[in-house]
Design a protein around this motif. Structure first.
Motif, short mmCIF file in Angstrom:
data_model
loop_
_atom_site.label_atom_id
_atom_site.label_comp_id
_atom_site.label_asym_id
_atom_site.label_seq_id
_atom_site.Cartn_x
_atom_site.Cartn_y
_atom_site.Cartn_z
N MET A 3 7.18 -5.37 10.97
CA MET A 3 6.90 -3.94 10.38
C MET A 3 6.76 -3.92 9.06
O MET A 3 7.61 -4.09 8.05
CB MET A 3 8.94 -3.76 11.12
N GLN A 4 6.08 -2.89 8.86
CA GLN A 4 5.74 -1.75 7.68
C GLN A 4 6.81 -1.05 7.30
O GLN A 4 7.35 -0.15 8.21
CB GLN A 4 4.53 -1.65 7.45
N THR A 5 7.52 -0.72 6.42
CA THR A 5 8.46 -0.06 5.75
C THR A 5 7.69 0.69 4.78
O THR A 5 7.69 0.46 3.66
CB THR A 5 9.93 -0.51 5.78
N ILE A 6 7.49 2.41 4.69
CA ILE A 6 7.57 3.02 3.67
C ILE A 6 9.15 4.64 3.54
O ILE A 6 9.44 5.16 4.18
CB ILE A 6 6.28 4.23 3.69
N ASP A 7 9.48 4.37 1.81
CA ASP A 7 11.23 5.24 2.17
C ASP A 7 9.71 6.32 1.89
O ASP A 7 9.11 5.64 0.00
CB ASP A 7 11.62 3.67 0.98
N LEU A 8 9.76 7.29 2.00
CA LEU A 8 9.35 8.50 1.28
C LEU A 8 10.06 8.78 -0.02
O LEU A 8 9.33 10.03 -0.87
CB LEU A 8 9.58 9.62 1.99
N GLU A 9 11.42 8.37 -0.24
CA GLU A 9 11.72 8.55 -1.90
C GLU A 9 10.98 8.25 -2.39
O GLU A 9 11.59 8.81 -4.45
CB GLU A 9 12.91 8.66 -1.44
N ASP A 10 10.60 7.08 -2.36
CA ASP A 10 10.20 6.51 -3.39
C ASP A 10 8.83 6.42 -3.45
O ASP A 10 7.90 5.80 -4.57
CB ASP A 10 10.23 3.96 -3.55
N GLN A 11 8.10 6.41 -2.72
CA GLN A 11 6.82 6.31 -2.80
C GLN A 11 6.05 7.17 -2.46
O GLN A 11 4.56 7.82 -2.80
CB GLN A 11 6.05 5.72 -2.04
N GLY A 12 6.17 8.69 -2.00
CA GLY A 12 6.39 9.71 -1.78
C GLY A 12 4.86 10.00 -0.72
O GLY A 12 4.77 9.16 0.36
N LEU A 13 4.95 11.56 -0.52
CA LEU A 13 3.51 11.81 1.42
C LEU A 13 3.02 11.11 1.33
O LEU A 13 1.94 10.90 2.00
CB LEU A 13 4.25 13.39 1.16
N ARG A 14 1.41 11.65 0.06
CA ARG A 14 0.41 11.52 -0.31
C ARG A 14 -0.04 9.62 -0.37
O ARG A 14 -0.59 9.03 0.70
CB ARG A 14 0.19 11.17 -1.62
N THR A 15 1.16 8.96 -0.51
CA THR A 15 1.29 7.01 -0.52
C THR A 15 1.26 6.46 1.43
O THR A 15 0.10 6.44 1.97
CB THR A 15 1.86 6.54 -1.41
N LEU A 16 1.86 7.94 1.65
CA LEU A 16 2.20 7.26 2.82
C LEU A 16 1.22 8.22 4.15
O LEU A 16 0.78 7.06 4.93
CB LEU A 16 3.18 8.62 3.38
N ASN A 17 0.24 8.85 4.13
CA ASN A 17 -0.40 9.72 4.94
C ASN A 17 -1.91 8.60 4.80
O ASN A 17 -1.92 8.59 5.18
CB ASN A 17 -0.38 11.25 4.80
N GLU A 18 -1.55 8.87 3.00
CA GLU A 18 -3.50 7.89 3.32
C GLU A 18 -3.05 6.23 2.89
O GLU A 18 -3.87 6.02 3.85
CB GLU A 18 -3.02 7.09 1.28
N THR A 19 -2.07 5.66 3.70
CA THR A 19 -2.11 4.40 3.50
C THR A 19 -2.26 4.24 5.51
O THR A 19 -2.84 3.34 6.15
CB THR A 19 -0.48 3.72 3.24
N LEU A 20 -1.13 5.23 5.97
CA LEU A 20 -1.35 5.74 7.52
C LEU A 20 -2.95 5.82 7.90
O LEU A 20 -3.29 4.73 8.69
CB LEU A 20 -0.46 6.32 7.75
N GLN A 21 -3.29 6.76 7.31
CA GLN A 21 -4.68 6.85 7.64
C GLN A 21 -5.83 6.20 7.85
O GLN A 21 -6.98 5.94 7.85
CB GLN A 21 -5.40 7.91 7.12
N ALA A 22 -5.48 4.86 6.26
CA ALA A 22 -6.61 3.38 6.25
C ALA A 22 -6.63 2.93 7.26
O ALA A 22 -7.72 1.67 7.21
CB ALA A 22 -6.42 3.05 4.70
#
Length: 149
Positions: A1-20
């Motif tokens: 399972m991949q984990t993204i902490d929005l506090e550390d990585q931010g919303l733009r990084t999250l959405n770009e990663t998931l959309q890719a």
């Protein structure tokens, strides 16, 4: 399972990663932590991935979803699943107004209550609300199903 902490990585990084993520990805399970009411989380997804958001979100969570399965372990702000094409979104808490607005397909489940305009301008989406809904709900432009338990 991949984990993204929005506090550390931010919303733009999250959405770009998931959309890719491609349709044949082997990274199919994602956990999002510390959403803290952020807007537009997990929008525009077009891959068969499972995304779990631990906490409540703001506006337009899961908007324009296509293929993904999104679970929010909390409540959501206005416009969850807006213009959803396919896939599934499950909200463990309550949803604010215009839940599933202009949805064209898929399944959106709210295990709590949904506010006004739930399913407004439905165009094929299926919505199940375990609690109550507000006024002007299920205002269908074409088709769809709204089940209120």
């Amino acid at each position: 399972m991949q984990t993204i902490d929005l506090e550390d990585q931010g919303l733009r990084t999250l959405n770009e990663t998931l959309q890719a993520q491609a349709a044949d990805t082997n990274q199919t399970e994602w956990l999002i932590t510390n959403p803290r009411g952020s807007h537009a989380i997990a929008v525009g997804l077009d891959a068969p991935i499972d995304v779990t958001i631990k906490g409540s979100t703001g506006y337009y969570c899961g908007g324009m979803n296509k293929q993904a399965s999104i679970t929010v372990d909390g409540s959501v702000g206005p416009g969850v699943g807006e213009n959803m094409m396919s896939g599934k979104i499950v909200i463990e808490g309550d949803a604010s107004q215009y839940t599933g607005a202009t949805g064209r397909g898929g399944l959106l489940v709210v295990k709590g209550n949904a506010s006004s305009r739930c399913g407004i301008s439905m165009k094929g989406i299926n919505i199940v609300v375990h609690g109550n809904i507000g006024h002007m709900s299920a205002f269908m432009a074409q088709s769809g199903t709204l089940v209120v338990l």
